[in-house]
Every structure is written in C-alpha cells, then in structure tokens.
Design a protein around this motif. Structure first.
Motif, mmCIF file in Angstrom:
data_model
loop_
_atom_site.group_PDB
_atom_site.id
_atom_site.type_symbol
_atom_site.label_atom_id
_atom_site.label_comp_id
_atom_site.label_asym_id
_atom_site.label_seq_id
_atom_site.Cartn_x
_atom_site.Cartn_y
_atom_site.Cartn_z
ATOM 1 N N ASP A 1 65.031 2.746 4.380
ATOM 2 C CA ASP A 1 64.880 4.312 4.442
ATOM 3 C C ASP A 1 63.287 4.707 4.483
ATOM 4 O O ASP A 1 62.843 5.927 4.094
ATOM 5 C CB ASP A 1 65.455 5.063 3.451
ATOM 6 C CG ASP A 1 65.824 6.288 3.592
ATOM 7 O OD1 ASP A 1 65.828 6.843 4.905
ATOM 8 O OD2 ASP A 1 66.173 7.417 2.790
ATOM 9 N N LEU A 2 62.319 3.878 4.982
ATOM 10 C CA LEU A 2 60.990 4.292 4.904
ATOM 11 C C LEU A 2 60.530 5.209 6.093
ATOM 12 O O LEU A 2 59.690 5.578 6.326
ATOM 13 C CB LEU A 2 60.101 2.955 4.916
ATOM 14 C CG LEU A 2 58.673 3.075 4.579
ATOM 15 C CD1 LEU A 2 58.509 3.632 3.079
ATOM 16 C CD2 LEU A 2 58.064 1.783 4.910
ATOM 17 N N GLY A 3 61.558 5.057 7.223
ATOM 18 C CA GLY A 3 61.211 5.729 8.413
ATOM 19 C C GLY A 3 62.120 5.336 9.768
ATOM 20 O O GLY A 3 63.127 4.520 9.277
ATOM 21 N N VAL A 4 61.901 5.657 10.735
ATOM 22 C CA VAL A 4 62.649 5.370 12.008
ATOM 23 C C VAL A 4 61.780 4.357 12.817
ATOM 24 O O VAL A 4 60.436 4.627 12.843
ATOM 25 C CB VAL A 4 63.325 6.577 12.766
ATOM 26 C CG1 VAL A 4 64.141 7.256 11.887
ATOM 27 C CG2 VAL A 4 61.894 7.164 13.469
ATOM 28 N N ALA A 5 62.247 3.596 13.636
ATOM 29 C CA ALA A 5 61.645 2.613 14.577
ATOM 30 C C ALA A 5 62.074 2.813 15.891
ATOM 31 O O ALA A 5 63.242 3.273 16.201
ATOM 32 C CB ALA A 5 61.693 1.383 14.114
ATOM 33 N N PHE A 6 61.579 1.861 16.789
ATOM 34 C CA PHE A 6 61.677 2.018 18.198
ATOM 35 C C PHE A 6 61.875 0.515 18.767
ATOM 36 O O PHE A 6 60.645 0.084 18.596
ATOM 37 C CB PHE A 6 60.809 2.915 19.243
ATOM 38 C CG PHE A 6 60.980 4.423 18.445
ATOM 39 C CD1 PHE A 6 61.755 5.406 18.774
ATOM 40 C CD2 PHE A 6 59.669 4.489 17.463
ATOM 41 C CE1 PHE A 6 61.643 6.611 18.289
ATOM 42 C CE2 PHE A 6 59.608 5.798 16.958
ATOM 43 C CZ PHE A 6 60.676 6.817 17.322
#
Length: 293
Positions: A233-238
């Motif tokens: 839950d540190l962020g979103v990635a691609f």
C-alpha cells in the motif's frame, strides 16, 4: 589522437567524473586524467570546466564528444566488416536489453540462438533505455531493445506492443474499475522505475497532458520489488500487460490504463546506415521466425 584516448574522454562525460570513468575502462584515475589532458593539449583548448568535483563540457568539449562518438562507432563498423569479409568461424553478437520485460520476450530466443549458432559469442548488457541508446550510438552494441517512438538515427524491427496495466493494492478504492485514467489516479502516489527508463517518460508525458502532477513515492529497477511495494500500500505502479499478469497475486489488483500513447511498444534497434554484422542479422531473422511476443 588515438581511440583509447577518445574512449577515456567519452566515459568521463558519460560517467560524470574521472574516477567513475576509470572503473569502466579498467584504467587508473591518473591514466584517464593524463589521457584527457593529452587530448586537450592536442586540440589546444580545455574540454571540461573543472569546478570542484563536478565535470562539465566546454563548447569545444561538446564538439569533441559528438565527434568522438562517431569515430568510435566507425571503428566498430570497420572491425565488423573485416570480420565478415574474413568469414570468421566465431562471430559475436553484442546486444543491449533493458531489465523490464526482456526476460519474458527473449529468454527462449537466447536458447534457440545458442543451439543454432554455438560458436557465436554473445555479449549482453542491461541498462535503461537512455544508456542503451548511448551504447548504440557509440557502436558498443549492435542491437538494442528500445521503445517506439525512437530517434531517427536508428532503424528498427518491431517486437511487441503491450498496453499498460495499473497495479493497485488489493483494497484500493479503484481496484474494481474496468478502466482507469490518470485523472482517477491524481491523488494516488506513484511507484515508478528508476531514472533512465523510457516508460517513465511516457507516463509523465501522459500525466502532463491530463494536467496531473503525480507524487512519486518510490523508484526501483526491480519489478518484483515494485509489485511488493504496491501490495504494501505504498502507491500504484504501471506495467506492460504481460508483466503485470505474470506478477499477479492476491495482494494486488490489475486494471487497464485508459490513456492514449502510453503503450509499451518495444523494438530491436540498430544505427541507421551502419554495417550490421552477420550475428546481429541472424538474431533479427530469428526474432521474425519465432514471432517473438
């Protein structure tokens, strides 16, 4: 003026310092410094503005660097043509690949190539796209896997075109959406690849078109680690679709990115109008034959 001196000079520019360049060319820092000083004496002008530990090119240095790249690449072409003329039994394939996705695309191809051409030496380097482009320009590799679009100085053979997937924590509010664009993600921190990866530029350009200023919370060159950071839950990635699906697990959710001009379109590139050695031509032919991707 000799090519070893030019190589040392080029690496000082690339590495941003004399000690770093010395490690790359396997010389002492003193030897690299003397080589650059010799080149400056021969040209009759300083090539660097030396301010503390920072190394910056002068106007003359910019010209010397550009011309040195051409001379080094010409040397590479000369050796390749002579080797082809002599029909050497032991060829050499010099190929540059980025860490992202190339294992999935090319691992089986390497095995087939080795069986078909057992006497060809394969020299593989891994870097981000920016560094690979520099290696290709300098003639240090024959082929490099780069993202389309690319510089007009290169010809290329397309390999695979993959849409991007947004990798979200499993409990993210958007995890059940069918598609997501960057305005949906304006408040979510981004986890990107390290500097030098061309995929970052595509993402940032698309954000700018949407008026989104992303907050980057972490960067990594390792896909497994990026996915683990998302799961934490540190962020979103691609990620390109094939890689996202390969790394899918219960801690993450995958949603297609609904943004134009963000596809991961990878190709095998070489210098336009340069001599392409037989080993590299054989690799391109095998890629077409195996329909890589």
């Amino acid at each position: 003026m000799n090519l070893r001196t030019l190589r040392a000079f080029v690496e000082v520019v690339r590495q941003g310092g004399f000690s770093q360049a010395a490690q790359v060319v396997s010389l002492t820092q003193s030897t690299v410094s003397k080589a650059v000083k010799s080149l400056e004496d021969e040209l009759g002008t300083p090539l660097f503005n030396r301010a503390g530990h920072k190394v910056e090119l002068t106007a003359a240095g910019e010209i010397a660097y550009r011309r040195a790249l051409v001379l080094l690449s010409e040397r590479s072409d000369m050796l390749a043509e002579i080797n082809e003329l002599l029909d050497l039994k032991r060829g050499r394939l010099r190929i540059g690949l980025p860490p992202v996705g190339c294992g999935v695309l090319f691992a089986a191809m390497f095995a087939t190539y080795r069986k078909r051409y057992p006497q060809v030496d394969i020299e593989l380097i891994e870097h981000g796209s920016k560094r690979l482009q520099e290696c290709l320009e300098a003639g240090e590799v024959d082929l490099a896997a780069l993202l389309i679009p690319m510089d007009e100085a290169f010809d290329y053979q397309a390999v695979r075109n993959e849409p991007l997937i947004v990798v979200l924590p499993a409990g993210h509010a958007l995890s059940r959406r069918k598609r997501i664009d960057f305005t949906d993600l304006a408040d979510s921190p981004f986890i990107l690849f390290e500097a030098g990866f061309a995929l970052n530029a595509k993402i940032m350009a698309a954000c700018e078109r949407k008026g989104v200023v992303p907050r980057v919370t972490a960067r990594s060159g390792q896909i497994d680690f990026i996915v683990d950071l998302v799961a934490a839950d540190l962020g979103v990635a691609f990620l390109p679709r094939m890689l996202a699906h390969k790394h899918q697990h219960a801690g993450i959710a995958l949603v297609p990115l609904d943004e134009p001009h963000t596809d991961w379109h990878i190709a095998l590139a070489w210098r336009a109008n340069a001599h392409l050695p037989p080993a590299a031509k054989a690799w391109l032919e095998l890629a077409r034959e195996m329909n890589v991707g």
